[in-house]
Design an enzyme around this catalytic site. Sequence first.
Site, PDB file in Angstrom:
ATOM      1  N   SER A  48      49.666  27.210  20.782  1.00 16.38           N
ATOM      2  CA  SER A  48      48.566  27.409  19.842  1.00 16.38           C
ATOM      3  C   SER A  48      47.282  26.690  20.259  1.00 16.38           C
ATOM      4  CB  SER A  48      49.010  26.931  18.459  1.00 16.38           C
ATOM      5  OG  SER A  48      49.446  25.576  18.510  1.00 16.38           O
ATOM      6  N   LYS A  56      60.219  20.849  26.809  1.00 12.58           N
ATOM      7  CA  LYS A  56      59.229  20.910  25.739  1.00 12.58           C
ATOM      8  C   LYS A  56      58.616  19.524  25.595  1.00 12.58           C
ATOM      9  CE  LYS A  56      58.677  22.300  20.971  1.00 12.58           C
ATOM     10  NZ  LYS A  56      59.373  22.860  19.815  1.00 12.58           N
ATOM     11  N   TYR A  65      49.849  34.360  22.063  1.00  8.22           N
ATOM     12  CA  TYR A  65      49.319  34.986  20.852  1.00  8.22           C
ATOM     13  C   TYR A  65      48.371  36.137  21.188  1.00  8.22           C
ATOM     14  CZ  TYR A  65      51.483  30.867  18.930  1.00  8.22           C
ATOM     15  OH  TYR A  65      52.411  29.909  18.612  1.00  8.22           O
ATOM     16  N   LYS A  74      57.003  24.465  28.076  1.00 11.38           N
ATOM     17  CA  LYS A  74      56.064  24.530  26.960  1.00 11.38           C
ATOM     18  C   LYS A  74      55.385  23.183  26.786  1.00 11.38           C
ATOM     19  CE  LYS A  74      56.292  25.292  22.083  1.00 11.38           C
ATOM     20  NZ  LYS A  74      57.117  25.472  20.961  1.00 11.38           N
ATOM     21  N   ARG A  78      57.073  13.548  17.457  1.00  6.68           N
ATOM     22  CA  ARG A  78      58.397  13.987  17.908  1.00  6.68           C
ATOM     23  C   ARG A  78      58.778  13.329  19.235  1.00  6.68           C
ATOM     24  NH1 ARG A  78      58.811  18.088  14.287  1.00  6.68           N
ATOM     25  NH2 ARG A  78      57.338  19.825  14.255  1.00  6.68           N
ATOM     26  N   GLU A 116      66.420  18.319  32.316  1.00 10.70           N
ATOM     27  CA  GLU A 116      66.615  19.106  31.097  1.00 10.70           C
ATOM     28  C   GLU A 116      67.030  20.542  31.428  1.00 10.70           C
ATOM     29  OE1 GLU A 116      66.721  18.474  27.993  1.00 10.70           O
ATOM     30  OE2 GLU A 116      65.721  16.567  27.630  1.00 10.70           O
TER      31      GLU A 116
HETATM   32  C1  PBG Z   1      59.251  24.037  16.939  1.00  8.63           C
HETATM   33  C2  PBG Z   1      58.164  24.739  17.636  1.00  8.63           C
HETATM   34  C3  PBG Z   1      56.848  24.288  17.862  1.00  8.63           C
HETATM   35  C4  PBG Z   1      56.177  25.307  18.545  1.00  8.63           C
HETATM   36  C5  PBG Z   1      57.075  26.343  18.712  1.00  8.63           C
HETATM   37  N1  PBG Z   1      58.313  25.956  18.191  1.00  8.63           N
HETATM   38  C6  PBG Z   1      56.116  23.118  17.425  1.00  8.63           C
HETATM   39  C7  PBG Z   1      56.456  21.735  17.507  1.00  8.63           C
HETATM   40  O1  PBG Z   1      57.293  21.285  18.288  1.00  8.63           O
HETATM   41  O2  PBG Z   1      55.834  21.048  16.726  1.00  8.63           O
HETATM   42  C8  PBG Z   1      54.738  25.249  18.971  1.00  8.63           C
HETATM   43  C9  PBG Z   1      54.112  26.533  19.331  1.00  8.63           C
HETATM   44  C10 PBG Z   1      52.649  26.496  19.458  1.00  8.63           C
HETATM   45  O3  PBG Z   1      51.999  25.446  19.385  1.00  8.63           O
HETATM   46  O4  PBG Z   1      52.083  27.584  19.648  1.00  8.63           O
HETATM   47  N2  PBG Z   1      59.948  24.890  16.078  1.00  8.63           N
END
Ligand code: PBG
Length: 323
Positions: A275, A197, A314, A249, A218, A234
């Site tokens: 997103s 991630k 989505y 991701k 983060r 990872e």
């Molecule tokens: C963390 C989480 C995130 C997303 C899914 N799980 C966001 C982040 O790390 O800030 C992002 C998903 C997306 O952008 O569609 N719980």
Amino acid sequence: MPYPRERPRRLRGSPAMRRLVGETTLDPHHLVLPMFVREGAVEPRPVPSMPGVVQHSAESVRKAAVEAVEAGVGGLMLFAIPENKDAEGSGGYDPDGALNVAIRDVVSEVGNATVVMADLCLDEFTDHGHCGVLTPDGAVDNDATLEAYRRMAVAQAEAGAHVVGPSGMMDGQVGAVRDALDGAGHAGVAILAYAVKYASAFYGPFRDAVESTLTGDRRTYQQDPANAFEALREVRLDVEEGADMVMVKPALSYLDVVTRIREAVDVPVAAYQVSGEYAMIEAAAANGWIDRERAVEESLVSIRRAGADMILTYWAVEVARRL
Ligand code: PBG
């Protein structure tokens, strides 16, 4: 006149021929729908930066889950927006916390017909918005966070989740969650590890969707977009710790990583079309700059071609219906 001896165009000459030689398939069961449930909401509320996506009420999420299952999607991934947050993110492991209630509702509605997954992370539940608990000087405390994840995993399993998705990028999170699940009699609950991630700008609209309170970033726990070997590391750790499936991701900016991971492991690989990827295509299409349906499908086929077995998107329901 030197004529070409090889003519690849022969295999592109008609829709039937193109279908015959198509290498990559996209089927409804490859798609997983992420869903947001807002505690206390009486009706669904649109997410402005994600046209077509809503924060569900307890009632509307059940209905939407049924529709998704009827469309044939492979699974659902649940997120919740709680009314109250605290420094520990205790709503995540409270059996009556927003997400655990949503899991119970959705499982009772469609639990026999689909795979119900839950995001396992504290960020929606902490008042500071980080994915873990903090030390007195404000750093994210890895091992204290693992304790919270263990409790959250058991609460989600008890609520009926078939799959938990640890997404906080803490070291050892998969091992901790597996151990907690097994110790509580939930050896049958699977783990979809958000193994890779990245600290990505493409999560922007999601943070709207979950009303994130994060200030800062983060980067001390999510990965540097420049790194791919680190992704392999990872994934190796997560598989060793017991991940049943691994995820990359975001998706589109990391297709090379998807391919490398697909080649490196023997468990299913998921990719999360996040997103920001959704919002970019929707925004360009709303301006009339691209053909929306074609762009959506092309993006999904690309992720499959790169090696993803399943895609969180989505658009899952819309595309599943079209297929
Ligand atoms: C963390 C989480 C995130 C997303 C899914 N799980 C966001 C982040 O790390 O800030 C992002 C998903 C997306 O952008 O569609 N719980």
